[in-house]
Design a protein around this motif. Structure first.
Motif, PDB file in Angstrom:
ATOM      1  N   TRP A  53      31.468  16.147  72.555  1.00  8.48           N
ATOM      2  CA  TRP A  53      31.405  17.604  72.609  1.00  8.48           C
ATOM      3  C   TRP A  53      30.272  18.036  73.523  1.00  8.48           C
ATOM      4  O   TRP A  53      29.191  17.469  73.492  1.00  8.48           O
ATOM      5  CB  TRP A  53      31.186  18.133  71.192  1.00  8.48           C
ATOM      6  N   ARG A  54      30.516  19.064  74.345  1.00  6.16           N
ATOM      7  CA  ARG A  54      29.480  19.666  75.193  1.00  6.16           C
ATOM      8  C   ARG A  54      29.486  21.162  74.975  1.00  6.16           C
ATOM      9  O   ARG A  54      30.544  21.758  74.821  1.00  6.16           O
ATOM     10  CB  ARG A  54      29.737  19.390  76.668  1.00  6.16           C
ATOM     11  N   GLY A  55      28.307  21.743  74.954  1.00  8.26           N
ATOM     12  CA  GLY A  55      28.216  23.182  74.764  1.00  8.26           C
ATOM     13  C   GLY A  55      26.769  23.612  74.623  1.00  8.26           C
ATOM     14  O   GLY A  55      25.858  22.975  75.160  1.00  8.26           O
ATOM     15  N   PHE A  56      26.576  24.690  73.868  1.00 11.39           N
ATOM     16  CA  PHE A  56      25.249  25.248  73.670  1.00 11.39           C
ATOM     17  C   PHE A  56      24.928  25.308  72.183  1.00 11.39           C
ATOM     18  O   PHE A  56      25.819  25.455  71.351  1.00 11.39           O
ATOM     19  CB  PHE A  56      25.178  26.654  74.273  1.00 11.39           C
ATOM     20  N   CYS A  57      23.628  25.181  71.881  1.00 17.56           N
ATOM     21  CA  CYS A  57      23.198  25.159  70.484  1.00 17.56           C
ATOM     22  C   CYS A  57      21.874  25.885  70.334  1.00 17.56           C
ATOM     23  O   CYS A  57      21.226  26.248  71.311  1.00 17.56           O
ATOM     24  CB  CYS A  57      23.064  23.723  69.987  1.00 17.56           C
ATOM     25  N   VAL A  58      21.482  26.066  69.087  1.00 16.48           N
ATOM     26  CA  VAL A  58      20.134  26.505  68.739  1.00 16.48           C
ATOM     27  C   VAL A  58      19.368  25.207  68.505  1.00 16.48           C
ATOM     28  O   VAL A  58      19.692  24.440  67.605  1.00 16.48           O
ATOM     29  CB  VAL A  58      20.128  27.361  67.458  1.00 16.48           C
ATOM     30  N   TYR A  59      18.360  24.950  69.328  1.00 14.88           N
ATOM     31  CA  TYR A  59      17.652  23.667  69.290  1.00 14.88           C
ATOM     32  C   TYR A  59      16.188  23.898  68.945  1.00 14.88           C
ATOM     33  O   TYR A  59      15.548  24.815  69.477  1.00 14.88           O
ATOM     34  CB  TYR A  59      17.762  22.989  70.662  1.00 14.88           C
TER      35      TYR A  59
END
Length: 115
Positions: free
Chosen positions: A35-41
């Protein structure tokens, strides 16, 4: 009823690979999710004690909107990469995953802890 998710916080590019066993031919891990995407890191240090009384230091946490892997029951083994393909790329091993639910039973977000 679904609870709101703060979409504006998902700004960190990342990738998640979850492994599900070993290949019989090569012995390499079988990737069941890529999976590739954006997150809260967020990075930070906390220690927990494992079942065999050894200390494990958790280095980071990532939160994703919804369920990024609805067909996978647990996140027992995998690799998390923050800023993939960039000079500041960092790879970590997934230690644990959680899927808190909305009052209607749907998954609100996926949370991963890395070591």
């Amino acid at each position: 009823m679904k609870l709101p998710f703060p979409d504006y916080l998902c700004v960190t590019p990342c990738s998640v690979k979850v492994f599900g066993g070993l290949s019989e031919n090569t012995g390499a891990p079988i990737t069941v999710l890529d999976w590739r995407g954006f997150c809260v890191y967020s990075e930070g240090g906390s220690s927990i004690t494992a079942e065999d009384d050894r200390k494990i230091k958790l280095n980071a946490k990532a939160i994703f909107k919804g369920d990024i892997a609805p067909n996978i029951p647990t996140f027992a083994d995998g690799e998390f990469t923050v800023f993939p393909g960039e000079p500041k790329e960092r790879k970590m091993r997934i230690y644990n995953g959680h899927r808190p639910r909305n009052p209607d039973g749907t998954v609100h977000h996926t949370s991963l802890e890395m070591i």
